[in-house]
Design a protein around this motif. Structure first.
Motif, mmCIF file in Angstrom:
data_model
loop_
_atom_site.group_PDB
_atom_site.id
_atom_site.type_symbol
_atom_site.label_atom_id
_atom_site.label_comp_id
_atom_site.label_asym_id
_atom_site.label_seq_id
_atom_site.Cartn_x
_atom_site.Cartn_y
_atom_site.Cartn_z
ATOM 1 N N GLY A 14 0.818 -1.190 0.000
ATOM 2 C CA GLY A 14 0.000 0.000 0.000
ATOM 3 C C GLY A 14 0.840 1.222 0.000
ATOM 4 O O GLY A 14 0.550 2.176 -0.681
ATOM 5 N N SER A 67 -6.221 1.686 -2.581
ATOM 6 C CA SER A 67 -5.384 2.790 -2.129
ATOM 7 C C SER A 67 -5.931 4.074 -2.739
ATOM 8 O O SER A 67 -6.335 4.088 -3.904
ATOM 9 C CB SER A 67 -3.929 2.592 -2.563
ATOM 10 N N TRP A 90 -4.228 3.559 2.456
ATOM 11 C CA TRP A 90 -4.454 2.198 1.989
ATOM 12 C C TRP A 90 -5.504 1.522 2.853
ATOM 13 O O TRP A 90 -5.570 1.760 4.057
ATOM 14 C CB TRP A 90 -3.148 1.411 2.028
#
Length: 209
Positions: A14, A67, A90
């Motif tokens: 992320g 994300s 994220w």
């Protein structure tokens, strides 16, 4: 232990997601300092689905459900940078066994730099610089930076005018200060590759002569 490690790697994925905003080389105006234009320019937001991070040493692959990133795109610039990444987050980052991790972006804002433009394909290539992040989960923490623990990472990718998509394809991201159950599948100095496609909420057209 494998559960925690895999979760950590996912979160790291992320991290690089804002990453969604990086660029990789093509032909055209590479190496020039031509004037860049963005229409309409201004504030933008983008979201990527299922961004993935791969530890290139262990081969472990991790995924976040999504994300989100936001920033401001300059209407005109010399390409260095054309945009700033002011926020990134994220959601639901986990490993194959479902262990979750939190990702904290560091060193914001990150800079999005344009390097080349292909007028035939409408694709801009460049770099996202200044990237750092921290991940934390049950029994596992780690930092992500560039070639050294104190230098930020540079990510690569491209932006396509026709699809309004920022695609991330690589960079020099590495893991540092790895602790706890992360050790094993994620280790200090391991290189990581992040892949994600961020769709902008509203179209932006980036061009250069």
């Amino acid at each position: 232990m494998r559960k925690h490690v895999k979760g950590a790697l996912v979160a790291a994925a992320g991290l690089t997601a804002a990453v969604g905003l990086t660029f990789a080389p093509t032909a055209a105006t590479a190496g020039t300092t031509a004037v860049w234009t963005a229409s309409p320019g201004g504030a933008w937001t983008a979201k990527a689905t299922s961004p993935k991070l791969t530890d290139t040493k262990t081969g472990t692959k991790l995924t976040c459900s999504s994300s989100s990133a936001a920033g401001t795109l300059a209407p005109t610039s010399n390409g260095l940078p054309i945009s700033s990444i002011t926020s990134v987050s994220w959601t639901s980052c986990s490993g194959p066994l479902g262990i979750t991790f939190a990702v904290t972006p560091l060193n914001l804002p990150w800079a999005l730099n344009a390097l080349s433009y292909n007028s035939v394909t409408g694709v801009t290539t460049g770099t996202l610089t200044g990237v750092k992040a921290h991940i934390s989960g049950a029994g596992c923490t780690a930092d992500f930076a560039g070639p050294t623990s104190t230098s930020p990472a540079t990510l690569t990718g491209s932006y396509n005018n026709s699809t309004n998509t920022l695609t991330i394809s690589g960079g020099d991201l590495h893991a540092y200060a790895v602790s706890g159950s992360c050790l094993g599948l994620l280790n200090n100095n391991d290189a990581a590759v992040y892949n994600a496609a961020y769709l902008l909420a509203a179209p932006q057209v980036i061009t250069s002569p």
